[in-house]
Design a protein around this motif. Structure first.
Motif, PDB file in Angstrom:
ATOM      1  N   TYR A  23      -3.464  -2.179  -1.713  1.00 57.73           N
ATOM      2  CA  TYR A  23      -4.881  -1.518  -1.750  1.00 57.73           C
ATOM      3  C   TYR A  23      -3.804   0.146  -2.530  1.00 57.73           C
ATOM      4  CZ  TYR A  23      -6.492  -3.999   2.080  1.00 57.73           C
ATOM      5  OH  TYR A  23      -7.180  -5.130   2.787  1.00 57.73           O
ATOM      6  N   ASP A  43      -9.701   2.287  -3.358  1.00 59.19           N
ATOM      7  CA  ASP A  43      -9.994   2.286  -2.583  1.00 59.19           C
ATOM      8  C   ASP A  43     -10.227   3.843  -3.466  1.00 59.19           C
ATOM      9  OD1 ASP A  43     -11.393   3.978  -0.778  1.00 59.19           O
ATOM     10  OD2 ASP A  43      -9.662   3.872   0.969  1.00 59.19           O
ATOM     11  N   CYS A  54       0.891  -1.519  -0.056  1.00 63.70           N
ATOM     12  CA  CYS A  54      -0.016   0.497   0.094  1.00 63.70           C
ATOM     13  C   CYS A  54       0.945   0.718  -0.046  1.00 63.70           C
ATOM     14  CB  CYS A  54      -0.840  -0.306   1.302  1.00 63.70           C
ATOM     15  SG  CYS A  54      -0.181   0.137   2.187  1.00 63.70           S
ATOM     16  N   ASN A  90      -6.407   9.811  -3.529  1.00 65.44           N
ATOM     17  CA  ASN A  90      -5.485   9.481  -2.085  1.00 65.44           C
ATOM     18  C   ASN A  90      -5.693  10.403  -0.529  1.00 65.44           C
ATOM     19  OD1 ASN A  90      -2.659   9.428  -0.289  1.00 65.44           O
ATOM     20  ND2 ASN A  90      -2.867   7.694  -0.993  1.00 65.44           N
ATOM     21  N   TYR A 146      -4.242   4.724   4.872  1.00 65.06           N
ATOM     22  CA  TYR A 146      -5.445   4.528   5.563  1.00 65.06           C
ATOM     23  C   TYR A 146      -5.011   3.434   6.735  1.00 65.06           C
ATOM     24  CZ  TYR A 146     -10.624   3.834   6.685  1.00 65.06           C
ATOM     25  OH  TYR A 146     -11.646   3.583   7.383  1.00 65.06           O
ATOM     26  N   CYS A 200      -5.232   4.062  -2.914  1.00 63.63           N
ATOM     27  CA  CYS A 200      -6.148   4.695  -2.683  1.00 63.63           C
ATOM     28  C   CYS A 200      -6.244   6.246  -3.665  1.00 63.63           C
ATOM     29  CB  CYS A 200      -6.290   5.552  -1.258  1.00 63.63           C
ATOM     30  SG  CYS A 200      -7.142   5.976  -0.331  1.00 63.63           S
TER      31      CYS A 200
END
Length: 399
Positions: free
Chosen positions: A173, A207, A124, A178, A129, A175
């Motif tokens: 993951y 995400d 990630c 972001n 997160y 995002c």
């Protein structure tokens, strides 16, 4: 007890509470302004509230994990229009979830293969997160981080990890927009991530819960499904997108979102969720359906954020190295001292609470990418946010 629980760190807001334990704001006349939690504070639209009330009779029935046909169809229609998709199947490529947070966590438990000798890795961005890290650890995987740094515009630099890690990677993951940097991935960045996924076989969990907070009505952020379609990736192989109504429609308490993408993966994830017992409340499903079907309230929501960001840029611009994010409602602000020290001074002297960037990051590759940053959530009313920006400016000038 599961020994992996010992590997979980305190959540950022618990760390913040400990940081402030012995601090008292020096000026009691200043009203406290909290900009540390990414909780939308604009009003929930009345038509969504009313749809929830009108559907309370649904509480007399058990909901299905797959959700209602109406809800899945509304989500599929929204995805098709928002991301210019040729089609997405509401029966096989969409599952409603109780907010993106629970689904992001549960997804790792379903995806990670812990067979003997596999040593699974989860990748990630960093900062990140914290749910991603916790999900990886409790699924029996090791998290690895890609530092997002200002010198390369917070891009996703996959060269930070060696081939040996990518070969063990089962889940990434990503995002975008972001949290906390506000960076939106480009089509070339998605192409590179898809190429890595093809080469090593890992699943991408995209995400996108901040996708509808942006500043140019003519240029919404690129989404992962949209990127896959542009690149000819029929069926969205090894890609699952997570989205939510919380930020888009100001309904964080409804806990309503969805996952969409690779039908093969979602079929297995649906099986997992059947045992997980995570079906969405029928009244929430009805209210969610009308929310996904309406765009006017979302555009009005964005106007408020545009006003707040314009004011923040104007107030802070001559004092701190502040820049507009691509999207989202966070300012990822570089500080003249450590983010922790800046937060303490700001709370003690200005009665404003923001979050140290280091609480959202881990030291990786010899760097703490959050060490000299704070995250500011512009979620309070406009006037309150502007007052907080003035106080932040005054504190920054003292360093």
């Amino acid at each position: 007890m599961n020994p992996s629980l010992e590997n979980l760190q305190l959540y950022p807001f618990q760390k913040l509470a400990k940081l402030f334990e012995d601090l008292v704001p020096g000026d009691a006349s200043l009203k406290h302004i909290g900009l540390h939690i990414g909780e939308p504070r604009h009003s929930t639209p009345e038509f969504i509230r009313q749809a929830l009330v009108n559907s309370l009779e649904g509480l007399a029935h058990y909901p299905t994990v797959l959700g209602s046909d109406l809800l899945r169809t509304s989500i599929a229609a929204w995805l098709t229009k928002r991301y210019h998709l040729s089609a997405i199947n509401p029966d096989t490529e969409v599952i409603p979830v109780n907010g993106s947070r629970e689904a992001l966590f549960a997804f790792a438990q379903a995806v990670i293969d812990k067979h003997e000798g596999s040593r699974p890795a989860v990748v990630c961005q960093n900062p990140f997160y914290q749910i991603y890290e916790g999900a990886a650890l409790l699924a029996g995987a090791t998290p690895y981080f890609l530092n997002q740094l200002p010198e390369n515009n917070f891009s996703v630099d996959t060269t930070q990890l060696p081939d040996a890690v990518w070969e063990r990677t089962q889940l990434a993951y990503i995002c975008s927009p972001n949290n906390p940097t506000g960076r939106v991935l480009t089509l070339d960045e998605w192409r590179h991530l898809f190429d890595l996924s093809d080469r090593y076989g890992f699943v991408i969990a995209a995400d996108e819960c901040y996708s509808e907070i942006y500043f140019d009505e003519e240029n919404p952020p690129l989404g992962a499904l949209e990127a896959a379609e542009k690149l000819g990736r029929s069926g969205f192989p090894r890609l699952v997108v997570f989205s939510s109504l919380s930020k888009r429609s100001n309904v964080p308490g409804m806990r309503s979102g969805f996952v969409a993408g690779d039908a093969t993966i979602l079929r297995k994830f649906l099986l997992y969720r059947t045992y997980h017992g995570s079906a969405m409340n029928p009244a929430v499903q009805a209210a969610s359906t009308v929310a996904w079907n309406d765009e006017q309230h979302v555009a009005e929501n964005r106007k408020l954020y545009r006003e707040k960001f314009a004011g923040a840029m104007r107030i802070l611009g001559d004092t701190l190295p502040v820049s507009m994010p691509d999207a989202g409602f966070y300012l990822w602000l570089q500080t003249p001292v450590s983010g922790v020290e800046f937060c303490k001074r700001l709370y003690r002297e200005g009665n404003v609470t923001v979050l140290p960037g280091s609480y959202l990051a881990r030291v990786a590759h010899g760097i703490d990418p959050g060490g000299n940053f704070v995250r500011i959530a512009l979620v309070a009313p406009v006037a309150e946010c502007m007052e907080a920006m003035e106080r932040i400016k005054d504190i920054a000038r003292k360093f």
